[in-house]
Every structure is written in structure tokens, then in C-alpha cells.
Scaffold this motif. Sequence first.
Motif, PDB file in Angstrom:
ATOM      1  N   LYS A 177       0.837  -1.130  -0.029  1.00  0.00           N
ATOM      2  CA  LYS A 177       0.064  -0.156  -0.040  1.00  0.00           C
ATOM      3  C   LYS A 177       1.011   1.190   0.062  1.00  0.00           C
ATOM      4  O   LYS A 177       0.690   2.161  -0.946  1.00  0.00           O
ATOM      5  CB  LYS A 177      -0.878  -0.071   1.209  1.00  0.00           C
ATOM      6  N   LEU A 178       1.864   1.236   0.846  1.00  0.00           N
ATOM      7  CA  LEU A 178       2.695   2.642   0.923  1.00  0.00           C
ATOM      8  C   LEU A 178       3.644   2.706  -0.155  1.00  0.00           C
ATOM      9  O   LEU A 178       3.729   3.789  -0.675  1.00  0.00           O
ATOM     10  CB  LEU A 178       3.324   2.508   2.282  1.00  0.00           C
ATOM     11  N   LYS A 179       4.104   1.915  -0.706  1.00  0.00           N
ATOM     12  CA  LYS A 179       4.720   1.751  -1.834  1.00  0.00           C
ATOM     13  C   LYS A 179       4.068   2.340  -3.266  1.00  0.00           C
ATOM     14  O   LYS A 179       4.450   3.145  -3.812  1.00  0.00           O
ATOM     15  CB  LYS A 179       5.423   0.455  -2.434  1.00  0.00           C
ATOM     16  N   GLN A 180       2.855   1.740  -3.336  1.00  0.00           N
ATOM     17  CA  GLN A 180       2.102   2.247  -4.276  1.00  0.00           C
ATOM     18  C   GLN A 180       1.803   3.805  -4.232  1.00  0.00           C
ATOM     19  O   GLN A 180       1.919   4.450  -5.135  1.00  0.00           O
ATOM     20  CB  GLN A 180       0.663   1.603  -4.358  1.00  0.00           C
TER      21      GLN A 180
ATOM     22  N   ASP B  56       6.491   2.458   9.802  1.00  0.00           N
ATOM     23  CA  ASP B  56       5.735   1.789   9.040  1.00  0.00           C
ATOM     24  C   ASP B  56       6.494   1.248   8.085  1.00  0.00           C
ATOM     25  O   ASP B  56       7.249   0.110   8.342  1.00  0.00           O
ATOM     26  CB  ASP B  56       5.001   2.976   8.197  1.00  0.00           C
ATOM     27  N   SER B  57       6.399   1.354   6.533  1.00  0.00           N
ATOM     28  CA  SER B  57       6.967   0.400   5.637  1.00  0.00           C
ATOM     29  C   SER B  57       8.183   1.329   5.209  1.00  0.00           C
ATOM     30  O   SER B  57       8.087   2.003   4.695  1.00  0.00           O
ATOM     31  CB  SER B  57       6.060  -0.035   4.584  1.00  0.00           C
ATOM     32  N   TYR B  58       9.451   0.164   4.933  1.00  0.00           N
ATOM     33  CA  TYR B  58      10.651   0.668   4.123  1.00  0.00           C
ATOM     34  C   TYR B  58      10.532   0.888   2.701  1.00  0.00           C
ATOM     35  O   TYR B  58      11.301   1.404   2.093  1.00  0.00           O
ATOM     36  CB  TYR B  58      11.602  -0.348   4.827  1.00  0.00           C
ATOM     37  N   ALA B  59       9.166   0.455   2.458  1.00  0.00           N
ATOM     38  CA  ALA B  59       9.020   0.317   0.900  1.00  0.00           C
ATOM     39  C   ALA B  59       9.186   1.834   0.475  1.00  0.00           C
ATOM     40  O   ALA B  59       9.471   2.245  -0.663  1.00  0.00           O
ATOM     41  CB  ALA B  59       7.564  -0.157   0.636  1.00  0.00           C
ATOM     42  N   VAL B  60       8.677   2.664   1.250  1.00  0.00           N
ATOM     43  CA  VAL B  60       8.714   4.149   0.816  1.00  0.00           C
ATOM     44  C   VAL B  60      10.021   4.687   0.757  1.00  0.00           C
ATOM     45  O   VAL B  60      10.420   5.543  -0.476  1.00  0.00           O
ATOM     46  CB  VAL B  60       7.952   4.943   1.885  1.00  0.00           C
ATOM     47  N   MET B  61      10.998   4.223   1.446  1.00  0.00           N
ATOM     48  CA  MET B  61      12.509   4.572   1.152  1.00  0.00           C
ATOM     49  C   MET B  61      12.893   4.338  -0.207  1.00  0.00           C
ATOM     50  O   MET B  61      13.934   5.063  -0.764  1.00  0.00           O
ATOM     51  CB  MET B  61      13.203   3.818   2.008  1.00  0.00           C
TER      52      MET B  61
ATOM     53  N   ARG C 151      20.393  19.893  13.768  1.00  0.00           N
ATOM     54  CA  ARG C 151      21.010  19.209  12.782  1.00  0.00           C
ATOM     55  C   ARG C 151      20.178  18.692  11.651  1.00  0.00           C
ATOM     56  O   ARG C 151      19.347  18.135  12.050  1.00  0.00           O
ATOM     57  CB  ARG C 151      22.039  17.939  13.459  1.00  0.00           C
ATOM     58  N   LEU C 152      20.459  18.967  10.396  1.00  0.00           N
ATOM     59  CA  LEU C 152      19.551  18.292   9.303  1.00  0.00           C
ATOM     60  C   LEU C 152      20.590  17.254   8.748  1.00  0.00           C
ATOM     61  O   LEU C 152      21.758  17.503   8.211  1.00  0.00           O
ATOM     62  CB  LEU C 152      19.435  19.716   8.363  1.00  0.00           C
ATOM     63  N   TYR C 153      20.021  16.185   8.826  1.00  0.00           N
ATOM     64  CA  TYR C 153      20.840  15.010   8.190  1.00  0.00           C
ATOM     65  C   TYR C 153      20.378  14.489   6.905  1.00  0.00           C
ATOM     66  O   TYR C 153      19.257  14.394   6.729  1.00  0.00           O
ATOM     67  CB  TYR C 153      20.882  13.919   9.107  1.00  0.00           C
ATOM     68  N   ALA C 154      21.254  14.378   5.875  1.00  0.00           N
ATOM     69  CA  ALA C 154      20.719  13.804   4.444  1.00  0.00           C
ATOM     70  C   ALA C 154      21.052  12.370   4.429  1.00  0.00           C
ATOM     71  O   ALA C 154      22.213  12.152   4.212  1.00  0.00           O
ATOM     72  CB  ALA C 154      21.604  14.686   3.203  1.00  0.00           C
ATOM     73  N   SER C 155      20.233  11.845   4.820  1.00  0.00           N
ATOM     74  CA  SER C 155      20.068  10.291   4.761  1.00  0.00           C
ATOM     75  C   SER C 155      20.026   9.698   3.558  1.00  0.00           C
ATOM     76  O   SER C 155      20.973   8.488   3.171  1.00  0.00           O
ATOM     77  CB  SER C 155      19.051   9.860   5.537  1.00  0.00           C
ATOM     78  N   LYS C 156      19.278  10.097   2.656  1.00  0.00           N
ATOM     79  CA  LYS C 156      19.353   9.822   1.204  1.00  0.00           C
ATOM     80  C   LYS C 156      19.246  10.881   0.217  1.00  0.00           C
ATOM     81  O   LYS C 156      18.370  11.596   0.392  1.00  0.00           O
ATOM     82  CB  LYS C 156      18.247   8.517   1.278  1.00  0.00           C
TER      83      LYS C 156
END
Length: 136
Positions: free
Chosen positions: A39-42, A81-86, A108-113
Motif C-alpha cells: 500500500k505505502l509503496k503504491q 511503517d514500511s521501508y518500501a517508501v524509502m 542538525r539536518l541529516y541528509a540520509s538519502k
Amino acid sequence: INDYLLLGAPKPDVIILDYLTIMMPNNPENVDMKRDYAKLKQIAEEVRALAMDLDIPIITALQSNRNAASKEKISKEDIADSYAVMHVLDCVLTLNQSEAEKQMGKMRLYASKVRDFDDQYTVMTDVDYKNLRISE
């Protein structure tokens, strides 16, 4: 948005969604709604497609999981929730702040991806709580 533009309104600079994980997919009958991953990936894919079609960045918020509460730096692995969003998101920024930083008006603003660019770096910012502004 297209109706808005047809009325002669200016194209927005950005769209802010509040927030992705409580939205529904456009065609829920085509998605297993009992599985958060699907669902979250969609939903994330539909939002990303809209951003690309309109050529407008879309910003949303995601919650971190309980383990992140005790961390000094929240990363993409700490998403609730779901890692699909990442897998769909182009950029993941986390806001991090200790109690001492909060007292000093720092964050601190962290650019994780960051897709197609360097990531995993931190930017120290100033926070103006009165006017709700974060600046470098």
C-alpha cells in the motif's frame, strides 16, 4: 492542480503533503490494503509520478520508529511503517536535535538519502521557533 493552473493561477513552487502514510492509493482495489508494504509503496510511487509529471517537488513527513527516540542521528533505517517508501523517495532529510541544541536554537539536518548525489552528511542549522524557520 491542473484545474488550478487552467484558471490562470501560478504554478506552485512546491507541494506539501500532510502526510503520505495516511493517504490512500488512487486504485485501492488493485493493491493488497492489508499489507502496508504494498500500500505505502503504491502511494509513494503515485506521489512521485505526480511530482515528475508536474515538475514540482513534493514534500511530506514520515515518522521515525521508537528506537529512533534515543538516537542522536535519525537515518532512513529508522523510518516507521514500511521501508518500501524509502525505495521510492528521492531525498530523505531528518531533523535531529539534542536538548542542549534546542536551548541554543540549533538543529542538525541529516541528509540520509539523496538520489544521484552525495548523501550521509549533516548540516548544522539555526532554528527560529517564533517564526518557524530553519536556516543554515
